[in-house]
Design an enzyme around this catalytic site. Sequence first.
Site, PDB file in Angstrom:
ATOM      1  N   LEU A   1       0.614  -0.743   0.154  1.00 11.79           N
ATOM      2  CA  LEU A   1      -0.077   0.253  -0.219  1.00 11.79           C
ATOM      3  C   LEU A   1       0.842   0.985  -0.232  1.00 11.79           C
ATOM      4  CD1 LEU A   1      -2.634   0.781  -0.019  1.00 11.79           C
ATOM      5  CD2 LEU A   1      -2.430   0.637   2.622  1.00 11.79           C
TER       6      LEU A   1
ATOM      7  N   LYS B   1      -2.127   4.078  15.456  1.00  6.92           N
ATOM      8  CA  LYS B   1      -3.547   4.496  15.646  1.00  6.92           C
ATOM      9  C   LYS B   1      -4.362   5.069  15.854  1.00  6.92           C
ATOM     10  CE  LYS B   1      -4.505  -0.008  14.123  1.00  6.92           C
ATOM     11  NZ  LYS B   1      -5.163  -0.206  12.461  1.00  6.92           N
TER      12      LYS B   1
ATOM     13  N   SER C   1      -8.764   1.142  16.966  1.00  2.00           N
ATOM     14  CA  SER C   1      -8.348   0.230  17.809  1.00  2.00           C
ATOM     15  C   SER C   1      -8.318   0.696  19.463  1.00  2.00           C
ATOM     16  CB  SER C   1      -6.813   0.095  17.515  1.00  2.00           C
ATOM     17  OG  SER C   1      -6.499  -0.876  19.380  1.00  2.00           O
TER      18      SER C   1
ATOM     19  N   ARG D   1       2.654  -8.472  30.634  1.00  2.20           N
ATOM     20  CA  ARG D   1       3.756  -7.925  29.656  1.00  2.20           C
ATOM     21  C   ARG D   1       3.622  -6.693  29.321  1.00  2.20           C
ATOM     22  NH1 ARG D   1       0.470 -10.315  23.978  1.00  2.20           N
ATOM     23  NH2 ARG D   1      -0.862 -10.221  25.022  1.00  2.20           N
TER      24      ARG D   1
ATOM     25  N   TYR E   1       2.316   0.755  19.088  1.00  3.13           N
ATOM     26  CA  TYR E   1       1.305  -0.084  18.045  1.00  3.13           C
ATOM     27  C   TYR E   1      -0.506   1.186  18.243  1.00  3.13           C
ATOM     28  CZ  TYR E   1      -2.955  -1.887  16.940  1.00  3.13           C
ATOM     29  OH  TYR E   1      -4.355  -2.744  16.461  1.00  3.13           O
TER      30      TYR E   1
END
Length: 339
Positions: free
Chosen positions: A59, A154, A124, A291, A150
Amino acid sequence: MLILLTGGAGYIGSHTCLELIRRGHEIVVLDNLSNSSRESLRRVQEITGHTIALHVGDLADPEVVREIFSTRRIDAVIHFAGLKSVSESLRNPLKYYQTNLGSTLALLQQMESYGIKKLVFSSSATVYGDPCGLPSKEDSPIGIALSNPYGRTKSMIEQILQDAAFADPLLSIAALRYFNPIGAHESGRIGEDPKQEPNNLFPYISQVAIGLRPKVSVFGGNYPTIDGTGVRDYIHVMDLAEGHAAALEYLKPGFDAYNLGSGCGASVLEVIAAFSRVSKSAIPYDIVAERPGDVAASYADVSKASRDLKWTTSRSLEVACRDAWAWQSANPTGYVDNG
């Protein structure tokens, strides 16, 4: 409508293709197949009896997108393409910023050149970070003290889309902040097939249940939750696909955001127990260290999507477990074609 799905051969994209075809739309897919398979779209075609045009490419390459827009009258875009692992984004943040932001900017530039004004963005719930109050609402703060790159990509993309919509009053954009997609199509023909070790809970549980992995690692057992494990809002992937289709068909000028979720949370141990019941097998697990980047609980207020999009979830956690087990049982190593 003729709809371009970026990343449309992936887990959520392939299920959304199926739902859009069911509603009478035509589909074009652009996917670099880095975490997806041609086979998923072949099976969608098998289920629906309709052809899907697949363009294999990146893309972020403007020539690839230009070829699609110059040869087809695309009416709208659903943008799934992007990297999506919280843990990987912590290890390789520059890759995430370059891929997720760069591909989105390239897409918007080509949409502007060809006069395409409708866009649904796969955002998200990570944009809410560690929420100060639950359930998360669309007017809750986003992009503040986010714990991983991440989620920041978004949030940044949502800001880019808001600015683009402000500058062009003809643009109609919906950002869908969804939570944890699970399950598979009820046929068992398409489902989640991660090419690497799964980053999400559900495919990991499935692979343990089928015998591909020895046990589930439960990250964190001392959260302030019902049983000490993380709580998430799990949504059946077909409910999520229906939400994308509903948002596309509702689009209005400007930018808007919608939560797509069930509106309630389930803990990791509750999910493991539900999958054990459905698969009639014990799911061994160990509780290990938390985590980095994870939050204790995250679930949605979905009243806005219900009001505007006339959309709510209709499939339970048990149904998602049943459908995921049907997929995993029939496809123990995923799609035959992993290319």
